[in-house]
Motif scaffolding. Structure first.
Motif, short mmCIF file in Angstrom:
data_model
loop_
_atom_site.label_atom_id
_atom_site.label_comp_id
_atom_site.label_asym_id
_atom_site.label_seq_id
_atom_site.Cartn_x
_atom_site.Cartn_y
_atom_site.Cartn_z
N ASN A 189 0.82 -1.22 0.00
CA ASN A 189 0.00 0.00 0.00
C ASN A 189 0.86 1.28 0.00
OD1 ASN A 189 0.89 -0.68 2.54
ND2 ASN A 189 -0.86 0.20 3.61
N ASP B 83 -6.36 1.84 -0.11
CA ASP B 83 -5.96 0.45 0.04
C ASP B 83 -6.39 -0.01 1.42
OD1 ASP B 83 -3.48 -1.39 -1.37
OD2 ASP B 83 -4.18 -1.91 0.63
N ARG B 84 -6.90 -1.26 1.50
CA ARG B 84 -7.44 -1.73 2.78
C ARG B 84 -6.37 -2.31 3.70
NH1 ARG B 84 -10.62 -0.18 5.68
NH2 ARG B 84 -11.81 -1.97 6.37
N TRP C 247 -13.31 2.64 6.52
CA TRP C 247 -12.04 3.04 5.93
C TRP C 247 -11.28 3.99 6.86
CZ3 TRP C 247 -11.24 8.23 4.15
CH2 TRP C 247 -9.98 8.44 3.56
N GLN D 121 -10.12 2.34 10.09
CA GLN D 121 -9.41 1.07 9.88
C GLN D 121 -10.11 -0.09 10.58
OE1 GLN D 121 -5.37 0.75 8.79
NE2 GLN D 121 -4.85 2.60 9.86
N TYR E 73 -12.48 -3.57 10.25
CA TYR E 73 -12.63 -4.69 9.32
C TYR E 73 -13.83 -5.54 9.73
CZ TYR E 73 -8.11 -3.21 7.67
OH TYR E 73 -7.09 -2.45 7.15
N ALA F 204 -5.00 -7.99 6.06
CA ALA F 204 -4.68 -6.58 5.80
C ALA F 204 -3.44 -6.17 6.59
CB ALA F 204 -5.87 -5.71 6.18
#
Lengths: 250, 197
Positions: A140, A168-169, B23, B26, B28, B37
């Motif tokens: 990323n 980007d995750r 997002w 952060q 999930y 990730a």
């Protein structure tokens, strides 16, 4: 303007409409219709009491009209729409703080980057500067190598920028190029210190290293994946320094 | 129809807001999604196989996967808003080089003992706690473990008041056992790290 006949008519009609939150809107709409009809009748010379009753009569059967309205003002859709509206309002409120913090981090990055690289006098005068203009993508991050500089005391400086891919995750960790990744053309490894500026999304790095001959013809930046770390993420950049001194008139 | 259209619009706005929150914070949707990730953010992996994913008390959790021939990949997670996951503050996260022949770890957040034996399947382990790494304290703790058939094993509810690591009984901690032994189901000693003292 209100008449008892009108209230009775509308109350009867509303008893057929199950979705109560829409009652106020329906009432207002019907009152407006009745007022319009009433106004027209009065302007044609009908006495006021008669006009109020005639207006109601011309609206038809309140039960039938109410049933029709009930099918239009579906209770399930009504509650669904309300629920979604409340959920949306809640999410908008909840998203303000995290988005603000991202915006602040972005702003900090831009302000930090706006100043550019910091020139230093610590290592004496600049002997030469070679633009690099190469980039590598690393998960990323995009690392852009801008410039290699040689100073009077034999210290080299590598200037590079790190751009974190915004959407980007991958979990956002910062990136620093290790010293072991910088070598001269003969395979000698660099040692030194570094500085960085900018912010979370954009940052610039200035890595100073020594132990190389000022006459080196090539600088190699290389990251080789080990058994686990950086596996499949190898990169190698060769920077041609031959002719740099000559170009600087030395 | 008007309400249906409005509902569709609100739903779209909700999806956008939810994506923005995930997002920007952060967050999930799954523990394993966060683990992958995180590996990508730390520039290693993806590891081959998720071996374990657990959520313990107060939302702390852990994901363990096998990474390379001699390591485990670990992400400590924290549950947020009941159903989302975030990287745990101060947790141990990243690649754990285990080295042959074995390694044993304890995670207090999930009260989970886990480890890996390279070249065998452990049915039980014997652990020796050490305060400073210089010498193991007695008596050792003995555990029957659950093997996965590929060398990995774990024990849930491992401490259960036994005080696996007494010095840290009140804290959250992640402990690597420098002194451990593993035995196969027939009692054969698979490895011992006591000799390495």
């Amino acid at each position: 303007m209100r008449f008892k006949e009108w209230d009775d008519y509308i109350d009867c009609l509303l008893r057929q409409v199950k979705f109560r939150p829409d009652h106020d809107d329906i009432r207002a709409e019907y009152e407006e219709h009745l007022e319009d009809l009433y106004g027209e009748l009065v302007s044609c010379g009908v006495p006021e009491d008669e006009a109020a009753k005639d207006a109601v009569r011309s609206m038809g059967d309140p039960v039938e009209a109410g049933k029709l309205l009930n099918s239009v003002h579906n209770a399930f859709l009504g509650w669904l729409e309300r629920l979604l509206r409340w959920a949306m309002a809640l999410l908008i409120v909840l998203s303000v703080i995290p988005l603000l913090s991202v915006a602040l981090a972005g702003g900090e990055s831009l302000i930090g980057m706006a100043g550019g690289y910091r020139d230093t006098q610590e290592h004496g005068a600049l002997v030469y500067s070679v633009p690099v203009g190469e980039s590598v993508a690393l998960d990323n991050h995009t690392i852009s190598f801008d410039e290699v500089r040689l100073y009077e005391d034999g210290v080299f400086e590598l200037r590079y920028r790190d751009r974190l891919h915004l959407f980007d995750r991958a979990v956002k960790w910062s990136y620093d190029l290790g010293f072991s990744e910088v070598r001269d053309g003969n395979g000698n490894t660099a040692k030194g210190g570094s500085g960085s500026g900018g912010g979370s999304f954009l940052s610039r790095h200035q890595q100073y290293f020594e132990g190389f001959s000022p006459d080196i013809r090539k600088l190699v930046i290389e990251r080789r994946g080990s058994e686990y770390a950086y596996k499949g993420r190898d990169f190698r950049i060769e920077i041609d320094l031959s002719g740099a001194k000559e170009a600087a008139g030395l | 129809m008007r309400k249906l259209k409005k509902s569709a619009v609100w739903l779209a706005v909700i999806a956008v807001c939810a994506a923005l929150i995930l997002w920007s914070m952060q967050l999930y949707l799954t523990q394993t999604g966060l683990h992958r990730a995180n590996e990508r953010g730390l520039h290693y992996g993806p590891s081959e196989e998720i071996l374990l994913a657990r959520t313990g008390e107060r939302g702390h959790g852990i994901v363990v996967s096998k990474c390379g021939d001699e390591g485990l990949s670990v992400t400590e997670t924290m549950r947020r808003f009941g159903l989302l996951y975030h990287l745990d503050d101060g947790g141990i996260t990243g690649y754990l080089p285990c080295g042959a022949p074995a390694a044993v770890f304890y995670n207090s957040s999930c009260d989970l003992l886990f480890g890996i034996v390279f070249g065998g399947d452990a049915a039980s382990v014997r652990l020796y706690y050490s305060t400073d790494g210089s010498a193991p304290a007695d008596p050792p703790l003995f555990y029957d473990v659950v093997p996965d058939g590929n060398g990995f094993f774990f024990v849930e509810d491992a401490a259960l008041g036994l005080g696996l690591v007494p010095d840290h009984a009140q804290d959250r901690y992640f402990y690597w056992y420098p002194y451990a032994e593993a035995f196969a189901s027939d009692g054969t000693l698979l490895f011992t790290s006591r000799d390495a003292r």
